[in-house]
Design an enzyme around this catalytic site. Structure first.
Site, PDB file in Angstrom:
ATOM      1  N   GLY A 141      -7.165 -18.576 -20.853  1.00 41.24           N
ATOM      2  CA  GLY A 141      -7.519 -17.227 -20.436  1.00 41.24           C
ATOM      3  C   GLY A 141      -8.983 -17.090 -20.102  1.00 41.24           C
ATOM      4  O   GLY A 141      -9.671 -18.059 -19.768  1.00 41.24           O
ATOM      5  N   GLU A 198     -17.221 -16.378 -29.264  1.00 37.62           N
ATOM      6  CA  GLU A 198     -17.831 -16.331 -27.924  1.00 37.62           C
ATOM      7  C   GLU A 198     -18.523 -14.990 -27.745  1.00 37.62           C
ATOM      8  O   GLU A 198     -18.092 -13.988 -28.307  1.00 37.62           O
ATOM      9  CB  GLU A 198     -16.768 -16.565 -26.843  1.00 37.62           C
ATOM     10  CG  GLU A 198     -15.500 -15.710 -26.956  1.00 37.62           C
ATOM     11  CD  GLU A 198     -15.626 -14.317 -26.402  1.00 37.62           C
ATOM     12  OE1 GLU A 198     -16.569 -14.094 -25.625  1.00 37.62           O
ATOM     13  OE2 GLU A 198     -14.812 -13.455 -26.754  1.00 37.62           O
ATOM     14  N   LEU A 246     -17.373  -9.365 -34.627  1.00 37.98           N
ATOM     15  CA  LEU A 246     -16.985  -7.950 -34.682  1.00 37.98           C
ATOM     16  C   LEU A 246     -18.231  -7.081 -34.811  1.00 37.98           C
ATOM     17  O   LEU A 246     -18.362  -6.034 -34.168  1.00 37.98           O
ATOM     18  CB  LEU A 246     -16.051  -7.690 -35.873  1.00 37.98           C
ATOM     19  CG  LEU A 246     -14.685  -8.369 -35.861  1.00 37.98           C
ATOM     20  CD1 LEU A 246     -13.869  -7.927 -37.067  1.00 37.98           C
ATOM     21  CD2 LEU A 246     -13.923  -8.028 -34.583  1.00 37.98           C
ATOM     22  N   CYS A 260     -12.913  -5.713 -25.088  1.00 40.22           N
ATOM     23  CA  CYS A 260     -13.395  -6.116 -26.418  1.00 40.22           C
ATOM     24  C   CYS A 260     -13.856  -4.973 -27.325  1.00 40.22           C
ATOM     25  O   CYS A 260     -13.465  -4.925 -28.491  1.00 40.22           O
ATOM     26  CB  CYS A 260     -14.530  -7.119 -26.268  1.00 40.22           C
ATOM     27  SG  CYS A 260     -13.934  -8.715 -25.703  1.00 40.22           S
TER      28      CYS A 260
HETATM   29  C1  UDX Z   1      -9.974 -13.802 -25.596  1.00 44.65           C
HETATM   30  C2  UDX Z   1      -9.787 -13.883 -27.083  1.00 44.65           C
HETATM   31  O1  UDX Z   1      -8.636 -14.525 -27.403  1.00 44.65           O
HETATM   32  C3  UDX Z   1      -9.874 -12.567 -27.708  1.00 44.65           C
HETATM   33  O2  UDX Z   1      -9.776 -12.703 -29.083  1.00 44.65           O
HETATM   34  C4  UDX Z   1     -11.189 -12.008 -27.355  1.00 44.65           C
HETATM   35  O3  UDX Z   1     -11.436 -10.816 -28.039  1.00 44.65           O
HETATM   36  C5  UDX Z   1     -11.251 -11.784 -25.874  1.00 44.65           C
HETATM   37  O4  UDX Z   1     -11.020 -12.943 -25.209  1.00 44.65           O
HETATM   38  P1  UDX Z   1      -8.650 -13.851 -23.441  1.00 44.65           P
HETATM   39  O5  UDX Z   1      -9.088 -15.248 -23.180  1.00 44.65           O
HETATM   40  O6  UDX Z   1      -9.249 -12.758 -22.622  1.00 44.65           O
HETATM   41  O7  UDX Z   1      -8.858 -13.487 -24.975  1.00 44.65           O
HETATM   42  O8  UDX Z   1      -7.104 -13.734 -23.431  1.00 44.65           O
HETATM   43  P2  UDX Z   1      -6.101 -14.023 -22.277  1.00 44.65           P
HETATM   44  O9  UDX Z   1      -6.795 -13.981 -20.960  1.00 44.65           O
HETATM   45  O10 UDX Z   1      -4.930 -13.168 -22.550  1.00 44.65           O
HETATM   46  O11 UDX Z   1      -5.719 -15.567 -22.529  1.00 44.65           O
HETATM   47  C6  UDX Z   1      -4.985 -16.038 -23.597  1.00 44.65           C
HETATM   48  C7  UDX Z   1      -4.078 -17.143 -23.085  1.00 44.65           C
HETATM   49  O12 UDX Z   1      -3.431 -17.749 -24.179  1.00 44.65           O
HETATM   50  C8  UDX Z   1      -2.980 -16.657 -22.131  1.00 44.65           C
HETATM   51  O13 UDX Z   1      -3.065 -17.367 -20.916  1.00 44.65           O
HETATM   52  C9  UDX Z   1      -1.683 -16.979 -22.860  1.00 44.65           C
HETATM   53  O14 UDX Z   1      -0.649 -17.374 -21.989  1.00 44.65           O
HETATM   54  C10 UDX Z   1      -2.136 -18.109 -23.760  1.00 44.65           C
HETATM   55  N1  UDX Z   1      -1.266 -18.306 -24.917  1.00 44.65           N
HETATM   56  C11 UDX Z   1      -1.039 -17.290 -25.780  1.00 44.65           C
HETATM   57  C12 UDX Z   1      -0.677 -19.539 -25.110  1.00 44.65           C
HETATM   58  O15 UDX Z   1      -0.857 -20.455 -24.316  1.00 44.65           O
HETATM   59  N2  UDX Z   1       0.114 -19.732 -26.207  1.00 44.65           N
HETATM   60  C13 UDX Z   1       0.345 -18.732 -27.086  1.00 44.65           C
HETATM   61  O16 UDX Z   1       1.061 -18.958 -28.057  1.00 44.65           O
HETATM   62  C14 UDX Z   1      -0.229 -17.478 -26.869  1.00 44.65           C
HETATM   63  C1  UDX Z   2     -18.764  -7.292 -24.119  1.00 44.38           C
HETATM   64  C2  UDX Z   2     -19.966  -7.908 -24.847  1.00 44.38           C
HETATM   65  O1  UDX Z   2     -21.176  -7.546 -24.146  1.00 44.38           O
HETATM   66  C3  UDX Z   2     -19.825  -9.424 -24.951  1.00 44.38           C
HETATM   67  O2  UDX Z   2     -20.905  -9.971 -25.684  1.00 44.38           O
HETATM   68  C4  UDX Z   2     -18.507  -9.718 -25.658  1.00 44.38           C
HETATM   69  O3  UDX Z   2     -18.314 -11.089 -25.809  1.00 44.38           O
HETATM   70  C5  UDX Z   2     -17.354  -9.109 -24.884  1.00 44.38           C
HETATM   71  O4  UDX Z   2     -17.558  -7.691 -24.764  1.00 44.38           O
HETATM   72  P1  UDX Z   2     -18.026  -6.924 -21.610  1.00 44.38           P
HETATM   73  O5  UDX Z   2     -16.926  -6.095 -22.178  1.00 44.38           O
HETATM   74  O6  UDX Z   2     -17.706  -7.928 -20.572  1.00 44.38           O
HETATM   75  O7  UDX Z   2     -18.795  -7.722 -22.770  1.00 44.38           O
HETATM   76  O8  UDX Z   2     -19.071  -5.910 -20.937  1.00 44.38           O
HETATM   77  P2  UDX Z   2     -20.419  -5.171 -21.329  1.00 44.38           P
HETATM   78  O9  UDX Z   2     -21.417  -5.486 -20.299  1.00 44.38           O
HETATM   79  O10 UDX Z   2     -20.799  -5.381 -22.724  1.00 44.38           O
HETATM   80  O11 UDX Z   2     -20.007  -3.643 -21.113  1.00 44.38           O
HETATM   81  C6  UDX Z   2     -18.978  -3.037 -21.865  1.00 44.38           C
HETATM   82  C7  UDX Z   2     -18.834  -1.594 -21.484  1.00 44.38           C
HETATM   83  O12 UDX Z   2     -19.942  -0.834 -21.911  1.00 44.38           O
HETATM   84  C8  UDX Z   2     -18.713  -1.336 -19.977  1.00 44.38           C
HETATM   85  O13 UDX Z   2     -17.713  -0.385 -19.736  1.00 44.38           O
HETATM   86  C9  UDX Z   2     -20.063  -0.810 -19.578  1.00 44.38           C
HETATM   87  O14 UDX Z   2     -20.022   0.037 -18.460  1.00 44.38           O
HETATM   88  C10 UDX Z   2     -20.433  -0.040 -20.831  1.00 44.38           C
HETATM   89  N1  UDX Z   2     -21.883   0.118 -21.010  1.00 44.38           N
HETATM   90  C11 UDX Z   2     -22.678  -0.970 -21.174  1.00 44.38           C
HETATM   91  C12 UDX Z   2     -22.434   1.392 -21.018  1.00 44.38           C
HETATM   92  O15 UDX Z   2     -21.720   2.398 -20.877  1.00 44.38           O
HETATM   93  N2  UDX Z   2     -23.773   1.520 -21.206  1.00 44.38           N
HETATM   94  C13 UDX Z   2     -24.594   0.450 -21.386  1.00 44.38           C
HETATM   95  O16 UDX Z   2     -25.810   0.659 -21.549  1.00 44.38           O
HETATM   96  C14 UDX Z   2     -24.029  -0.834 -21.364  1.00 44.38           C
END
Ligand code: UDX
Ligand code: UDX
Length: 651
Positions: A85, A254, A314, A369
């Protein structure tokens, strides 16, 4: 109740029985090597409660995680990354890029996703990702560079492919020395803790597969975001299936942001590695640190306790989200007092103790997230009997909902409390600029509230989100209303002028540069090069493609999801890379991009022409800026009535 893992010891102690994967160990030998008192051999090393410090004598005895020699006892030849993913794919690709001697296999049960990773059309669109995958997945040929050095020609060594994608999970787990667990960990949607607790089903499934098939000593790395103490849950699963066998468990969260994932991986602020205070834990952590040390200076690698590591992910997201909710709460006060939240953010951000980041008021945070992780944190706190802590973090979510709710209701109130017969134009759907990700966008909540008023039409334009993705997201609203045209009012269009024509109100819901009415901001961030290293780091020749690769810029503008583009690699490098996989003659992605006549890259920075829009919208030309991107005076000068979140009305 939240799953509170048992704290029982199964296999590990300050001195454990693990060694090189698959090799039984000699406890007394380790005791000698690390000068551990014999009476400590059977003592558990895990803290009894989260945060309980370890007795210092064990720390003294444990091997140094950041010392390269510690890593040599856990050789890593094959890595299995479970989950292809957003996290698993890019992370595995960058590790493979910098560690050409290691075989990295990304497995996923989703055949289509794996097929996409193996093809020219990757399933994830991140600036720079294609370059990294091209090099690690496809490899490069040996090349002679004429007269490049004073002594004559230089030979660039061939690079073999070392990044693979497969659905053969079990077979890959069997040969892996390390498994990165990158499966999805969403919020539970039903049962105990629904809406807040983390759904651990995918992670449990992956762990069971590892427990049943992995070699003894295989290192397990939590990449997915998980609740604190998940490491113990993993150890329990391993112990249930393979009693007595040591599988070191690490936490390596990450911190990737969408749109800058490759930059974040190439130049991380920090690499957090959480491990247990055991010899096997430290040695496994050293092995993981060694992989990162191929391109990250060891000073940026932070070894900490495993529970701290799980919780710090978290906590990091909660703190970032909390800043956004804090400034948004101030924005509500600003609107009623003639203060300007932009000016406030600027002035308080100048205080180095506060800093300028994450102080942009707007519709609140979206993305996959922040909400999920804060929900998980509140559930954790509640489960630990800390309702005050849970309530504190819950308020960050409440403020986030309040922001978009009051924005949408203000639009309705301004349009005389009715949207009947009216058209609303929406500029921007993505949860933030520079991504085509339509999931978890504040726009969904705004549209939900607008639909209550039965508008004649809602016309959405976003430069990168695809129509299909937006409609899929909006389909959750179908329970209450007909949403998409022809039965509902919502239409997705491909240019902002069509979206705005004849509208009664224009709403800006994403902070795309193109919606600004001031000059586009030139990219201030320095481009990252693939082989870039930090000052003081050992220079890496990870690519076997130096020095030309150093000139390859990977910080190019975001790649639109629907626009497969030509390789951005420098021409001389392209000639070195082995051929990309070819597409079948009927490849739908190739066909759709060529028939649509799309350019190589969508321009998302050139400002739209607000003067033209001002002539086509209906009087009194309402614009509601939910992201604070517009210069108010210029808009008013063009005859618009502008309402900006966080500022008093100006028209
Ligand atoms: C990740 C992290 O897992 C999550 O905890 C974090 O907060 C955000 O990013 P992400 O990589 O975005 O999640 O998830 P996703 O794009 O849904 O990819 C997960 C992949 O795992 C999917 O492609 C799914 O098919 C695969 N998967 C899931 C397996 O191959 N086996 C399983 O049993 C379950
Ligand atoms: C976030 C964290 O930044 C990253 O470290 C973690 O691993 C995954 O979640 P992401 O969700 O990709 O990353 O985007 P981010 O740039 O953090 O923005 C999150 C949301 O907050 C967006 O909707 C953005 O528009 C909003 N945001 C961000 C604000 O409203 N104000 C700000 O000043 C910054």
């Amino acid at each position: 109740m939240y799953h509170t893992p048992s704290l029982g010891r199964s296999d590990d102690s300050a001195v454990d029985s693990s060694s090189v994967p698959g090799t039984p160990s000699d406890m007394s030998m380790f005791a000698q090597a690390y000068s551990i008192p014999a009476d400590s051999l059977d003592m558990g090393a895990l803290p009894e409660r989260v945060g309980t410090p370890q007795p210092s004598r064990y720390h003294m005895a444990l091997p140094d995680i950041l010392h390269p020699e510690t890593a040599s006892s856990v050789p890593i030849r094959t890595i299995c990354c479970i989950g292809a993913g957003y996290v698993g794919g890019p992370t595995a690709a960058v590790i493979a890029l910098h560690n050409p001697h290691i075989r990295v296999v990304v497995v996923d049960r989703d055949q289509r996703r794996i097929d996409a990773w193996k093809s020219r059309h990757l399933p994830i669109h991140e600036p720079g990702l294609e370059d990294v995958v091209r090099i690690a997945r496809d490899g490069a040929a040996e090349t002679r560079r004429r007269g490049d050095s004073p002594t004559g020609d230089t030979m660039d060594a061939a690079r073999q492919p070392n990044l693979f994608f497969s659905t053969a999970c079990i077979e890959t787990i069997k040969i892996a020395d390390m498994c990165l667990i990158s499966v999805n960990t969403p919020t539970k949607t039903r049962g105990v803790g629904a809406g807040r607790a983390t759904d651990m089903a995918a992670l449990e499934g992956a762990c069971r597969d590892i427990a049943m098939h992995a070699k003894a000593g295989c290192v397990l790395v939590e990449k997915s975001t998980v609740p604190c103490k998940t490491g113990q849950l993993i150890k329990d699963i391993m112990e249930a299936h393979r009693p007595g066998v040591v599988f070191p468990v690490l936490s390596n969260p990450e911190f990737l942001s969408e749109g800058t994932a490759i930059r974040d991986l190439m130049q991380p602020d920090r690499v957090v590695i959480g491990c247990e205070s055991t010899i096997s834990g430290h040695r496994a952590a050293a092995a993981l640190a060694n992989l990162y040390a191929a391109w990250v200076p060891r000073s940026r690698i932070a070894p900490i306790g495993i529970w701290s590591s799980e919780l710090c992910k978290l906590a990091a997201n909660a703190m970032l989200a909390q800043r956004i909710s804090s400034i948004n709460s101030i924005s509500a006060i600003c609107e009623r007092t003639d203060a300007d939240v932009g000016e406030i953010a600027k002035s308080i951000g100048l205080d180095p103790r506060i800093g300028p980041q994450f102080l942009k008021a707007g519709l609140g945070f979206g993305g996959s997230c922040f909400r999920k992780d804060i929900a998980s944190l509140t559930y954790l706190a509640e489960s630990l009997g800390l309702p005050e802590v849970a309530a504190y973090w819950q308020q960050v979510l409440t403020m986030n909902d309040f922001q978009r709710d009051r924005f949408a209701r203000h639009v309705i109130a301004t349009l005389n409390n009715s949207l009947r017969g009216k058209k609303v134009a929406i500029l921007g759907y993505a949860f933030k600029k520079n991504t085509g990700d339509a999931r978890e966008s504040p726009a969904l909540d705004v549209i939900r509230i607008l639909l209550e008023e039965g508008p004649k039409s809602i016309t959405i334009y976003d430069p990168l989100c695809s129509e299909a993705d937006i409609k899929r997201e909006l389909s959750v609203l179908e329970r209450d209303y007909a949403v998409s045209m022809p039965s509902g009012p919502v239409e997705v269009v491909s240019d902002p002028y069509t979206a705005c024509a004849n509208s009664n109100a224009v709403l800006i819901l994403t902070d795309w540069d193109m919606f600004k009415n001031s000059k586009p901001v030139t990219q201030s961030s320095k481009p990252v090069t693939i082989a870039q290293t930090y000052d003081g780091a050992t220079p890496t020749d990870v690519l076997h493609l130096t020095p030309r690769i150093e000139r390859v810029t990977i910080n190019k503008p975001p790649t639109p999801p629907r626009t497969p583009k030509l390789s951005p690699l420098a021409p001389e490098l392209n000639t070195r890379l082995l051929p990309e996989p070819s597409c079948p003659a009927d490849c739908t992605v190739c066909r759709s991009s060529s028939s649509a006549g799309m350019s190589a890259e969508t321009d998302t920075t050139t400002p739209i022409d607000w003067a033209t829009i001002s002539k086509t919208v209906r009087e009194p030309r309402w614009v509601f800026d939910g992201r604070g991107v517009l210069d108010a005076r210029a808009m008013v000068g063009m005859g618009f009535r502008l309402e900006t979140l966080g500022r008093a009305s100006m028209y």
